[in-house]
Write a protein that holds these residues in place. Structure first.
Motif, PDB file in Angstrom:
ATOM      1  N   VAL A  74      -3.614  -7.240   7.471  1.00  0.00           N
ATOM      2  CA  VAL A  74      -2.826  -6.070   7.871  1.00  0.00           C
ATOM      3  C   VAL A  74      -2.988  -4.957   6.832  1.00  0.00           C
ATOM      4  CG1 VAL A  74      -0.510  -5.206   8.365  1.00  0.00           C
ATOM      5  CG2 VAL A  74      -1.203  -7.465   9.196  1.00  0.00           C
ATOM      6  N   ALA A  75      -2.927  -5.319   5.555  1.00  0.00           N
ATOM      7  CA  ALA A  75      -3.130  -4.343   4.484  1.00  0.00           C
ATOM      8  C   ALA A  75      -4.537  -3.755   4.548  1.00  0.00           C
ATOM      9  CB  ALA A  75      -2.887  -4.986   3.119  1.00  0.00           C
ATOM     10  N   ALA A  76      -5.522  -4.592   4.876  1.00  0.00           N
ATOM     11  CA  ALA A  76      -6.905  -4.102   4.976  1.00  0.00           C
ATOM     12  C   ALA A  76      -7.026  -3.060   6.080  1.00  0.00           C
ATOM     13  CB  ALA A  76      -7.863  -5.269   5.219  1.00  0.00           C
ATOM     14  N   VAL A  77      -6.389  -3.300   7.211  1.00  0.00           N
ATOM     15  CA  VAL A  77      -6.421  -2.324   8.313  1.00  0.00           C
ATOM     16  C   VAL A  77      -5.737  -1.030   7.874  1.00  0.00           C
ATOM     17  CG1 VAL A  77      -5.493  -1.820  10.616  1.00  0.00           C
ATOM     18  CG2 VAL A  77      -6.632  -3.996  10.177  1.00  0.00           C
ATOM     19  N   ALA A  78      -4.584  -1.143   7.237  1.00  0.00           N
ATOM     20  CA  ALA A  78      -3.856   0.047   6.787  1.00  0.00           C
ATOM     21  C   ALA A  78      -4.679   0.821   5.754  1.00  0.00           C
ATOM     22  CB  ALA A  78      -2.502  -0.347   6.211  1.00  0.00           C
ATOM     23  N   TRP A  79      -5.302   0.111   4.827  1.00  0.00           N
ATOM     24  CA  TRP A  79      -6.120   0.765   3.796  1.00  0.00           C
ATOM     25  C   TRP A  79      -7.326   1.454   4.434  1.00  0.00           C
ATOM     26  CZ3 TRP A  79     -11.200   0.123   2.393  1.00  0.00           C
ATOM     27  CH2 TRP A  79     -11.607   0.818   1.257  1.00  0.00           C
ATOM     28  N   TRP A  80      -8.000   0.739   5.325  1.00  0.00           N
ATOM     29  CA  TRP A  80      -9.184   1.290   5.986  1.00  0.00           C
ATOM     30  C   TRP A  80      -8.823   2.545   6.781  1.00  0.00           C
ATOM     31  CZ3 TRP A  80     -10.605   1.486  11.286  1.00  0.00           C
ATOM     32  CH2 TRP A  80     -11.915   1.879  11.511  1.00  0.00           C
ATOM     33  N   ARG A  81      -7.721   2.486   7.499  1.00  0.00           N
ATOM     34  CA  ARG A  81      -7.307   3.647   8.295  1.00  0.00           C
ATOM     35  C   ARG A  81      -6.962   4.826   7.399  1.00  0.00           C
ATOM     36  NH1 ARG A  81      -2.844   3.070  11.598  1.00  0.00           N
ATOM     37  NH2 ARG A  81      -3.624   4.861  12.688  1.00  0.00           N
ATOM     38  N   LEU A 141       0.808  -1.221   0.000  1.00  0.00           N
ATOM     39  CA  LEU A 141       0.000   0.000   0.000  1.00  0.00           C
ATOM     40  C   LEU A 141       0.840   1.269   0.000  1.00  0.00           C
ATOM     41  CD1 LEU A 141      -2.804  -0.937   2.527  1.00  0.00           C
ATOM     42  CD2 LEU A 141      -3.057  -0.596   0.083  1.00  0.00           C
ATOM     43  N   LYS A 142       1.911   1.264   0.773  1.00  0.00           N
ATOM     44  CA  LYS A 142       2.685   2.484   0.982  1.00  0.00           C
ATOM     45  C   LYS A 142       4.008   2.504   0.221  1.00  0.00           C
ATOM     46  CE  LYS A 142       0.968   3.458   5.630  1.00  0.00           C
ATOM     47  NZ  LYS A 142       1.364   3.723   7.014  1.00  0.00           N
ATOM     48  N   GLY A 143       4.359   1.414  -0.441  1.00  0.00           N
ATOM     49  CA  GLY A 143       5.659   1.348  -1.101  1.00  0.00           C
ATOM     50  C   GLY A 143       6.770   1.346  -0.073  1.00  0.00           C
ATOM     51  N   SER A 144       7.917   1.894  -0.442  1.00  0.00           N
ATOM     52  CA  SER A 144       9.054   1.883   0.478  1.00  0.00           C
ATOM     53  C   SER A 144       8.786   2.717   1.731  1.00  0.00           C
ATOM     54  CB  SER A 144      10.319   2.367  -0.224  1.00  0.00           C
ATOM     55  OG  SER A 144      10.152   3.691  -0.665  1.00  0.00           O
ATOM     56  N   ALA A 145       7.810   3.616   1.684  1.00  0.00           N
ATOM     57  CA  ALA A 145       7.456   4.387   2.880  1.00  0.00           C
ATOM     58  C   ALA A 145       6.894   3.478   3.972  1.00  0.00           C
ATOM     59  CB  ALA A 145       6.437   5.465   2.538  1.00  0.00           C
ATOM     60  N   GLY A 146       6.378   2.305   3.583  1.00  0.00           N
ATOM     61  CA  GLY A 146       5.881   1.346   4.562  1.00  0.00           C
ATOM     62  C   GLY A 146       6.988   0.639   5.317  1.00  0.00           C
ATOM     63  N   PRO A 163       5.484  10.576  17.848  1.00  0.00           N
ATOM     64  CA  PRO A 163       4.053  10.297  17.674  1.00  0.00           C
ATOM     65  C   PRO A 163       3.762   9.410  16.460  1.00  0.00           C
ATOM     66  CG  PRO A 163       4.398  12.626  18.109  1.00  0.00           C
ATOM     67  CD  PRO A 163       5.760  12.007  17.926  1.00  0.00           C
ATOM     68  N   ALA A 164       4.551   9.519  15.416  1.00  0.00           N
ATOM     69  CA  ALA A 164       4.321   8.714  14.208  1.00  0.00           C
ATOM     70  C   ALA A 164       4.451   7.214  14.504  1.00  0.00           C
ATOM     71  CB  ALA A 164       5.293   9.115  13.105  1.00  0.00           C
ATOM     72  N   PHE A 165       5.272   6.859  15.471  1.00  0.00           N
ATOM     73  CA  PHE A 165       5.396   5.447  15.845  1.00  0.00           C
ATOM     74  C   PHE A 165       4.061   4.915  16.350  1.00  0.00           C
ATOM     75  CE2 PHE A 165       5.877   2.213  19.107  1.00  0.00           C
ATOM     76  CZ  PHE A 165       6.627   1.252  18.436  1.00  0.00           C
ATOM     77  N   TRP A 166       3.431   5.658  17.235  1.00  0.00           N
ATOM     78  CA  TRP A 166       2.187   5.207  17.854  1.00  0.00           C
ATOM     79  C   TRP A 166       1.026   5.236  16.870  1.00  0.00           C
ATOM     80  CZ3 TRP A 166       3.130   2.419  21.798  1.00  0.00           C
ATOM     81  CH2 TRP A 166       4.288   2.658  22.521  1.00  0.00           C
ATOM     82  N   ALA A 167       1.178   5.965  15.771  1.00  0.00           N
ATOM     83  CA  ALA A 167       0.144   5.968  14.744  1.00  0.00           C
ATOM     84  C   ALA A 167       0.060   4.627  14.024  1.00  0.00           C
ATOM     85  CB  ALA A 167       0.408   7.092  13.737  1.00  0.00           C
ATOM     86  N   GLN A 168       1.109   3.810  14.118  1.00  0.00           N
ATOM     87  CA  GLN A 168       1.142   2.495  13.461  1.00  0.00           C
ATOM     88  C   GLN A 168       0.597   1.365  14.336  1.00  0.00           C
ATOM     89  OE1 GLN A 168       5.034   2.360  10.802  1.00  0.00           O
ATOM     90  NE2 GLN A 168       5.503   2.411  12.958  1.00  0.00           N
ATOM     91  N   TRP A 169       0.180   1.660  15.548  1.00  0.00           N
ATOM     92  CA  TRP A 169      -0.168   0.578  16.467  1.00  0.00           C
ATOM     93  C   TRP A 169      -1.262  -0.348  15.950  1.00  0.00           C
ATOM     94  CZ3 TRP A 169      -4.759  -0.553  18.645  1.00  0.00           C
ATOM     95  CH2 TRP A 169      -5.728   0.455  18.685  1.00  0.00           C
ATOM     96  N   PRO A 170      -2.291   0.118  15.225  1.00  0.00           N
ATOM     97  CA  PRO A 170      -3.290  -0.851  14.751  1.00  0.00           C
ATOM     98  C   PRO A 170      -2.708  -1.879  13.777  1.00  0.00           C
ATOM     99  CG  PRO A 170      -4.216   1.363  14.715  1.00  0.00           C
ATOM    100  CD  PRO A 170      -2.741   1.507  14.946  1.00  0.00           C
ATOM    101  N   GLU A 171      -1.815  -1.441  12.895  1.00  0.00           N
ATOM    102  CA  GLU A 171      -1.192  -2.373  11.957  1.00  0.00           C
ATOM    103  C   GLU A 171      -0.270  -3.343  12.683  1.00  0.00           C
ATOM    104  OE1 GLU A 171      -1.492   0.889  11.455  1.00  0.00           O
ATOM    105  OE2 GLU A 171      -2.278   1.221   9.443  1.00  0.00           O
ATOM    106  N   LEU A 172       0.486  -2.839  13.656  1.00  0.00           N
ATOM    107  CA  LEU A 172       1.379  -3.722  14.420  1.00  0.00           C
ATOM    108  C   LEU A 172       0.581  -4.757  15.207  1.00  0.00           C
ATOM    109  CD1 LEU A 172       3.932  -1.052  15.636  1.00  0.00           C
ATOM    110  CD2 LEU A 172       4.396  -2.924  14.040  1.00  0.00           C
TER     111      LEU A 172
END
Length: 161
Positions: A150-157, A82-87, A96-105
């Motif tokens: 995991v991709a579905a959660v990232a896409w939905w978010r 979904l995010k390419g190399s940015a993922g 704060p950006a770390f904690w923004a990933q918690w649902p995917e983790l």
């Protein structure tokens, strides 16, 4: 790291260490390092699990969880699609950006454990491979299948933000 000796559920404890391994790989902020670490971890798992079977005289000994540890990062590949190399970038837990990933983790951990325990076909069949290949293959497939949710959660978010 001793997680295979923890009870109950040594595979679950090993998967938690696998999430830590994923964070280490993401923390490198480098696609080549992520890929090299992933491949090296899987190679070590195949070798070590094969040796553990030989030494302990049992198939897929429960106390050996390097297969879970090495395969958990495969669940992150859905985010990469979904995010390419940015993922493949992790931030420090102090950012704060770390904690923004918690649902995917969290989903990496949960989906990996579901597919590793459930073992739907062909995951269950992969255990018939000889030695460390069979011990590691089911976890590799569980990680790859986990990448979907995991991709579905990232896409939905992303879609709702």
């Amino acid at each position: 790291f001793g997680s295979g000796r923890l009870r109950p559920g040594p595979g679950t404890w090993g998967s938690l260490v696998g999430v830590a391994w994923l964070l280490v790989l993401l923390g490198a902020r480098s696609v080549p390092i992520f890929c090299a670490g992933l491949i090296a971890g899987l190679a070590v798992s195949i070798w070590l699990c094969g040796e553990a079977e030989r030494i302990l005289g049992e198939h897929d000994p429960g106390s050996v969880v390097i297969d879970e540890i090495a395969a958990v990062p495969l669940g992150w590949l859905g985010v990469c699609l979904l995010k390419g190399s940015a993922g493949l970038v992790a931030h420090s837990p102090m950012e704060p950006a770390f904690w923004a990933q918690w649902p995917e983790l969290l989903m990496v951990f949960v989906a990996f454990r579901v597919f590793d325990i459930w073992k739907p076909w062909p995951i269950s069949r992969s255990q018939n491979l000889p030695g460390g290949w069979g011990v590691t293959a089911d976890d590799v497939l569980a990680g790859l299948v986990a990448a979907g949710p995991v991709a579905a959660v990232a896409w939905w978010r992303h879609a709702i933000s």
